[in-house]
Design an enzyme around this catalytic site. Structure first.
Site, PDB file in Angstrom:
ATOM      1  N   GLU A  22       0.842  -1.196   0.000  1.00 30.46           N
ATOM      2  CA  GLU A  22       0.000   0.000   0.000  1.00 30.46           C
ATOM      3  C   GLU A  22       0.873   1.240   0.000  1.00 30.46           C
ATOM      4  OE1 GLU A  22      -3.775   0.124   2.056  1.00 30.46           O
ATOM      5  OE2 GLU A  22      -2.981   1.776   3.285  1.00 30.46           O
ATOM      6  N   HIS A  81      -8.389   3.219  -3.576  1.00 30.81           N
ATOM      7  CA  HIS A  81      -9.320   3.426  -2.466  1.00 30.81           C
ATOM      8  C   HIS A  81     -10.338   4.506  -2.854  1.00 30.81           C
ATOM      9  CE1 HIS A  81      -6.576   1.781   0.983  1.00 30.81           C
ATOM     10  NE2 HIS A  81      -6.327   1.177  -0.164  1.00 30.81           N
TER      11      HIS A  81
END
Length: 298
Positions: A22, A81
């Site tokens: 991430e 996201h």
């Protein structure tokens, strides 16, 4: 070989254990190219995918898709996201259309954190979508592969573990293809959580979120962010090496490595490393576990 732009669901269906990273976007546009370079350098470590966060309160909305696109262009699947906070229906539709135009087909659906600068009476959910499950339904209608977040130690706003699992089941039933956990530092917390999921009939893949602690000052921040339990072993490491940056980094990488080896040895389906935009730390962990991951997948 996994092709780029696969859905993450397909990747997980084709591997016994996945490994992903991430990254987070910059707060200022001037740093965008630097973060893109960081993301591209992470693709060279050959993760199964790389996720790109959405700024708290929508502060970096414009950069998530650009970074995700750079990841895709370098042969690695991306996961963008997306949050409901301070987004209108029109803005959400625009963002989803933009992701599609960039050939990004995987989205992590989140409600988002309540903005710290909100004022009394402000409607922070102008779209009418007040939960991640609302966003999941919209994304599935748009043909996206959708992930969701989960909290092994319970969501900070949940009244109990039971309520937390009930709400998570609702989100999964809305169409979530996989779940990624909040960071945790005690693997027993995850094993207990996975048992509760199975008992509740939640059977989607769960990716374990691992945060390497390479700076002792991170611990207090992690507790504030996630309310995570910090084991005595990790506290001792931080106390002992607080004033020795190189030693603390090495010890933090070793601790994260130990967590990962234990998790995959006990059947956890995926490892998701919160890199904090530090490819050198991700690289060191991969060097420690790549043969182990390959052995399980062969």
């Amino acid at each position: 070989m996994i092709n780029q732009r696969m859905s993450i669901k397909d990747i997980l269906d084709n591997k016994k254990v996945s490994l992903s990273f991430e990254v987070f976007p910059p707060k200022k546009k001037e740093a965008l190219e630097s973060i893109k370079e960081t993301a591209v350098s992470l693709t060279k470590l050959k993760p199964d995918f790389i996720s790109v966060t959405f700024g708290a309160g929508g502060t970096t909305k414009g950069y998530t898709a650009e970074i995700a696109e750079a990841i895709e262009e370098n042969g690695t699947t991306s996961l963008a996201h997306l949050t409901c906070v301070r987004s209108t229906k029109e803005a959400l539709k625009y963002t989803i259309d933009d992701l599609k135009k960039r050939n990004i087909k995987n989205v992590l659906a989140l409600r988002g954190d309540f903005p710290k600068d909100s004022v009394t009476g402000e409607n922070i959910f102008p779209s009418g979508y007040t939960h991640a499950s609302d966003l999941v339904k919209l994304l599935k209608e748009e043909g996206m592969c959708v992930g969701g977040a989960c909290y092994p130690e319970g969501h900070p706003e949940s009244r109990s573990h039971e309520v937390d699992i009930e709400l998570l089941k609702y989100k999964v039933d809305a169409g979530v293809d996989f779940l990624t956990t909040q960071m945790f530092f005690d693997n027993d917390m995850l094993y207990s959580f996975l048992y509760r999921l199975q008992s509740a009939g939640i059977h989607v893949p769960v990716l374990a979120g691992i945060m390497p602690i390479t700076n002792a000052n991170q611990v207090s921040r992690m507790v504030d962010l996630s309310n995570a339990y910090i084991p005595r072993k990790l506290l001792a490491i931080c106390d002992r090496f607080r004033d020795s940056p190189e030693a603390m980094m090495q010890a933090g990488i070793a601790y994260a490595t130990d967590q990962i080896i234990d998790l995959v040895s006990n059947g956890v389906r995926g490892i998701h490393i919160y890199t904090m935009n530090k490819p050198e730390i991700a690289g060191a962990i991969i060097k420690n576990v790549d043969s182990i991951i390959k052995a399980i997948n062969n």
